[in-house]
Design a protein around this motif. Structure first.
Motif, PDB file in Angstrom:
ATOM      1  N   TYR A 147      58.378  52.126  44.856  1.00 16.79           N
ATOM      2  CA  TYR A 147      59.504  53.057  44.937  1.00 16.79           C
ATOM      3  C   TYR A 147      59.212  54.405  44.271  1.00 16.79           C
ATOM      4  CZ  TYR A 147      64.341  54.706  44.736  1.00 16.79           C
ATOM      5  OH  TYR A 147      65.483  55.446  44.878  1.00 16.79           O
ATOM      6  N   GLU A 148      58.787  54.388  43.024  1.00 15.69           N
ATOM      7  CA  GLU A 148      58.610  55.663  42.299  1.00 15.69           C
ATOM      8  C   GLU A 148      57.438  56.477  42.840  1.00 15.69           C
ATOM      9  OE1 GLU A 148      55.861  54.828  38.448  1.00 15.69           O
ATOM     10  OE2 GLU A 148      57.954  54.203  38.270  1.00 15.69           O
ATOM     11  N   ASN A 149      56.507  55.813  43.559  1.00 13.32           N
ATOM     12  CA  ASN A 149      55.357  56.536  44.111  1.00 13.32           C
ATOM     13  C   ASN A 149      55.788  57.665  45.041  1.00 13.32           C
ATOM     14  OD1 ASN A 149      54.036  54.486  42.802  1.00 13.32           O
ATOM     15  ND2 ASN A 149      53.258  53.487  44.642  1.00 13.32           N
ATOM     16  N   TYR A 150      56.892  57.446  45.762  1.00 15.89           N
ATOM     17  CA  TYR A 150      57.343  58.427  46.752  1.00 15.89           C
ATOM     18  C   TYR A 150      58.008  59.644  46.115  1.00 15.89           C
ATOM     19  CZ  TYR A 150      56.170  55.284  50.533  1.00 15.89           C
ATOM     20  OH  TYR A 150      55.465  54.480  51.417  1.00 15.89           O
ATOM     21  N   PHE A 151      58.345  59.548  44.849  1.00 16.62           N
ATOM     22  CA  PHE A 151      58.957  60.684  44.156  1.00 16.62           C
ATOM     23  C   PHE A 151      57.949  61.405  43.259  1.00 16.62           C
ATOM     24  CE2 PHE A 151      62.321  57.684  45.146  1.00 16.62           C
ATOM     25  CZ  PHE A 151      63.243  58.487  45.786  1.00 16.62           C
ATOM     26  N   THR A 152      56.884  60.713  42.898  1.00 16.02           N
ATOM     27  CA  THR A 152      55.846  61.335  42.062  1.00 16.02           C
ATOM     28  C   THR A 152      54.578  61.653  42.849  1.00 16.02           C
ATOM     29  OG1 THR A 152      54.902  59.190  41.417  1.00 16.02           O
ATOM     30  CG2 THR A 152      56.686  60.064  40.057  1.00 16.02           C
ATOM     31  N   LEU A 153      54.492  61.114  44.081  1.00 21.08           N
ATOM     32  CA  LEU A 153      53.295  61.259  44.930  1.00 21.08           C
ATOM     33  C   LEU A 153      52.042  60.777  44.202  1.00 21.08           C
ATOM     34  CD1 LEU A 153      53.853  64.661  46.769  1.00 21.08           C
ATOM     35  CD2 LEU A 153      54.403  62.346  47.522  1.00 21.08           C
ATOM     36  N   SER A 154      52.211  59.713  43.444  1.00 22.45           N
ATOM     37  CA  SER A 154      51.074  59.140  42.723  1.00 22.45           C
ATOM     38  C   SER A 154      51.400  57.697  42.359  1.00 22.45           C
ATOM     39  CB  SER A 154      50.776  59.941  41.450  1.00 22.45           C
ATOM     40  OG  SER A 154      51.879  59.870  40.565  1.00 22.45           O
ATOM     41  N   VAL A 155      50.363  56.970  41.924  1.00 29.98           N
ATOM     42  CA  VAL A 155      50.542  55.592  41.481  1.00 29.98           C
ATOM     43  C   VAL A 155      50.348  55.559  39.970  1.00 29.98           C
ATOM     44  CG1 VAL A 155      49.721  53.209  41.677  1.00 29.98           C
ATOM     45  CG2 VAL A 155      49.670  54.717  43.675  1.00 29.98           C
ATOM     46  N   SER A 156      51.290  54.966  39.266  1.00 32.37           N
ATOM     47  CA  SER A 156      51.201  54.889  37.803  1.00 32.37           C
ATOM     48  C   SER A 156      49.912  54.188  37.382  1.00 32.37           C
ATOM     49  CB  SER A 156      52.409  54.116  37.250  1.00 32.37           C
ATOM     50  OG  SER A 156      52.198  53.753  35.902  1.00 32.37           O
ATOM     51  N   GLU A 157      49.329  54.657  36.276  1.00 36.89           N
ATOM     52  CA  GLU A 157      48.093  54.057  35.781  1.00 36.89           C
ATOM     53  C   GLU A 157      48.301  52.604  35.358  1.00 36.89           C
ATOM     54  OE1 GLU A 157      46.773  55.414  31.859  1.00 36.89           O
ATOM     55  OE2 GLU A 157      48.653  56.554  31.703  1.00 36.89           O
ATOM     56  N   PHE A 158      49.548  52.199  35.150  1.00 38.91           N
ATOM     57  CA  PHE A 158      49.832  50.835  34.724  1.00 38.91           C
ATOM     58  C   PHE A 158      50.125  49.904  35.900  1.00 38.91           C
ATOM     59  CE2 PHE A 158      51.234  53.580  31.176  1.00 38.91           C
ATOM     60  CZ  PHE A 158      50.267  53.189  30.260  1.00 38.91           C
ATOM     61  N   LYS A 159      50.071  50.463  37.124  1.00 39.54           N
ATOM     62  CA  LYS A 159      50.263  49.634  38.311  1.00 39.54           C
ATOM     63  C   LYS A 159      48.935  49.432  39.022  1.00 39.54           C
ATOM     64  CE  LYS A 159      55.101  50.698  39.294  1.00 39.54           C
ATOM     65  NZ  LYS A 159      56.060  51.160  40.333  1.00 39.54           N
ATOM     66  N   LEU A 160      48.820  48.301  39.679  1.00 40.24           N
ATOM     67  CA  LEU A 160      47.602  48.024  40.448  1.00 40.24           C
ATOM     68  C   LEU A 160      47.764  48.648  41.832  1.00 40.24           C
ATOM     69  CD1 LEU A 160      44.934  46.364  40.080  1.00 40.24           C
ATOM     70  CD2 LEU A 160      46.008  44.626  41.510  1.00 40.24           C
ATOM     71  N   SER A 161      46.882  49.568  42.157  1.00 41.29           N
ATOM     72  CA  SER A 161      46.977  50.250  43.447  1.00 41.29           C
ATOM     73  C   SER A 161      46.415  49.378  44.561  1.00 41.29           C
ATOM     74  CB  SER A 161      46.213  51.579  43.394  1.00 41.29           C
ATOM     75  OG  SER A 161      44.811  51.327  43.267  1.00 41.29           O
ATOM     76  N   ILE A 162      46.679  49.775  45.796  1.00 40.09           N
ATOM     77  CA  ILE A 162      46.124  49.059  46.954  1.00 40.09           C
ATOM     78  C   ILE A 162      44.601  49.143  46.932  1.00 40.09           C
ATOM     79  CG2 ILE A 162      46.018  49.035  49.474  1.00 40.09           C
ATOM     80  CD1 ILE A 162      48.887  50.108  49.493  1.00 40.09           C
ATOM     81  N   LYS A 163      44.066  50.313  46.574  1.00 39.92           N
ATOM     82  CA  LYS A 163      42.605  50.472  46.507  1.00 39.92           C
ATOM     83  C   LYS A 163      42.003  49.529  45.467  1.00 39.92           C
ATOM     84  CE  LYS A 163      42.113  55.326  47.944  1.00 39.92           C
ATOM     85  NZ  LYS A 163      43.505  55.748  48.063  1.00 39.92           N
ATOM     86  N   GLU A 164      42.655  49.408  44.308  1.00 38.32           N
ATOM     87  CA  GLU A 164      42.135  48.522  43.259  1.00 38.32           C
ATOM     88  C   GLU A 164      42.198  47.068  43.696  1.00 38.32           C
ATOM     89  OE1 GLU A 164      43.082  50.903  39.124  1.00 38.32           O
ATOM     90  OE2 GLU A 164      44.767  50.091  40.270  1.00 38.32           O
ATOM     91  N   MET A 165      43.229  46.722  44.435  1.00 33.98           N
ATOM     92  CA  MET A 165      43.316  45.364  44.962  1.00 33.98           C
ATOM     93  C   MET A 165      42.190  45.103  45.965  1.00 33.98           C
ATOM     94  SD  MET A 165      45.075  42.527  44.862  1.00 33.98           S
ATOM     95  CE  MET A 165      43.917  41.295  45.413  1.00 33.98           C
ATOM     96  N   ASN A 166      41.936  46.085  46.825  1.00 35.73           N
ATOM     97  CA  ASN A 166      40.886  45.929  47.830  1.00 35.73           C
ATOM     98  C   ASN A 166      39.494  45.870  47.219  1.00 35.73           C
ATOM     99  OD1 ASN A 166      42.780  45.908  49.879  1.00 35.73           O
ATOM    100  ND2 ASN A 166      42.604  48.101  50.306  1.00 35.73           N
ATOM    101  N   SER A 167      39.336  46.449  46.026  1.00 36.73           N
ATOM    102  CA  SER A 167      38.024  46.422  45.361  1.00 36.73           C
ATOM    103  C   SER A 167      37.620  44.996  44.976  1.00 36.73           C
ATOM    104  CB  SER A 167      38.045  47.313  44.115  1.00 36.73           C
ATOM    105  OG  SER A 167      38.852  46.744  43.089  1.00 36.73           O
TER     106      SER A 167
END
Length: 411
Positions: free
Chosen positions: A156-176
């Motif tokens: 949710y908050e990604n769409y208002f900050t246009l970023s992923v919080s450093e404390f959340k696991l991103s899709i890229k990090e999951m794919n790694s």
């Protein structure tokens, strides 16, 4: 579309791909909101500014461009509602805990009766077409939502900050996790050491379509999931969510998970360095039969490993633990501060649950008896009576003075 194509020089087909996502109703809504050229041009520039920013940032691929289109359209059309959505989402949205997502409140939609219309007009602060925009983002019956959609709490908050919080696991990090030569346990440790939220890690794992993974990637995924479970075994709520991921209907397309999961547990038990955590996980994975007030079975979902196989692993685990800890006596079962007491409790599984109460099964009782019978030095019966009396008094004041011997054994 012409303006978007002109602004996006790096991808001339971008606008065509985006507009293919819109149906006739979507197009009519867009035309209704962007009702003059000035507003249209302003919106297009605002939207493409965000798209270009994402394209140059590490958040590209984490935010859906269609959802971003609607949220930017809302900002252009109804700034007040956009600000409320950004700062106080519960004013407009309900939270579905089971699906970990937001849904649009029913009272936001236009009422049908005259009485409701009067109340609606008095309370609403949004513009005429705003509910239709919000429906595109938060409709509860939209099955086409993707794992990066704004309706999910994680994104949710990604769409208002246009970023992923450093404390959340991103899709890229999951794919790694699925890259060559990656040790799944090391990867989980890396995420935890980096301070990633446990709920974020689990959310990304829950979004993985395991039916689309080949055998090699499926082994990596299951290893990471089970290792994460024993790392966070103190959180029962999280373990129950992981349990859902191991249900038969989710893994039915591939028989490999059954044998692999059994082998994973056998290997961990043999190593013997995570027995306490494993006992908790196995205890939670045991599937009890729940009955309603009419004695009908409800919510029964088998796992890819059976209850009998879980019981067998708990017995193996207890045998391994006792073999590694010869210093314990049977008396230590009554001391809740000992690891023996902890594992003994986890070897007690809930078999059934009904309106009348629950039934349990102590699967490692015979292992305990067999082990301590071999010991030359044994506590006297009086030692147990004293310890049990102290334990009952300290831990359960409601059961202070049992009058019959049966009460001791029953408890």
């Amino acid at each position: 579309m012409s303006i978007l194509t002109k602004l996006c020089l790096n991808n001339l087909h971008f606008s065509q791909i985006l507009f293919k996502e819109f149906n006739i109703d979507d197009s009519e809504l867009i035309l209704s909101v962007l009702d003059n050229y000035r507003r249209t041009k302003r919106f297009a520039r605002l939207y493409m500014f965000s798209v270009k920013y994402l394209l140059e940032s590490s958040s590209w691929g984490e935010i859906g461009l269609k959802d971003l289109f609607w949220i930017e359209l809302l900002q252009t059309y109804d700034k007040r509602t956009y600000d409320v959505l950004a700062n106080d989402p519960y004013c407009l949205l309900d939270y579905d805990r089971d699906k970990d997502r937001f849904k649009l409140k029913s009272e936001i939609l236009k009422p049908t009766t005259d009485k409701d219309k009067h109340i609606y007009d008095e309370t609403k602060f949004w513009k005429e077409e705003t509910p239709e925009i919000l429906k595109r983002l938060f409709a509860s019956n939209d099955l086409a939502k993707r794992n990066f959609s704004i309706c999910f709490m994680e994104n949710y908050e990604n769409y208002f900050t246009l970023s992923v919080s450093e404390f959340k696991l991103s899709i890229k990090e999951m794919n790694s996790l699925f890259k060559d030569d990656v040790n799944p346990e090391d990867k989980v440790n890396e995420w935890l050491s980096a301070g990633k939220n446990y709920s974020s890690i689990l959310y990304r794992m829950m979004q993985v379509e395991i039916k689309s993974l080949n055998e090699s990637k499926l082994k990596i995924y299951l290893s990471a999931l089970l290792y994460f479970a024993i790392r966070k075994c103190q959180d029962s709520t999280m373990l129950y969510k992981i349990k859902k991921l191991l249900q038969t209907d989710r893994c039915s397309s591939n028989q490999m998970p059954h044998n692999f999961i059994l082998a994973w547990f056998d290997n961990k038990i043999e190593k013997g360095d995570t027995l306490l955590q494993l006992s908790k996980l196995l205890n939670v994975l045991y599937v009890s039969k729940d009955y309603d007030e009419n004695n009908n079975l409800v919510n029964y979902h088998e796992l890819v490993i059976s209850n009998e196989e879980i019981e067998e692993r708990l017995k193996m685990l207890m045998d391994k633990f006792l073999e590694n800890h010869l210093e314990f006596t049977a008396l230590d079962i009554l001391n809740e501060k000992t690891s023996l007491s902890y594992i003994f409790k986890n070897c007690c599984v809930e078999v059934t649950m009904s309106m009348e109460g629950s039934s349990y099964k102590q699967v490692a009782f015979d292992s305990i008896i067999a082990h301590f019978e071999k010991k030359e030095s044994k506590p006297a019966l009086n030692d147990f009576e004293v310890a049990l009396s102290r334990w009952v008094y300290e831990e359960t004041p409601i059961f202070e003075n049992p009058e019959e011997e049966y009460d001791y054994w029953g408890y």
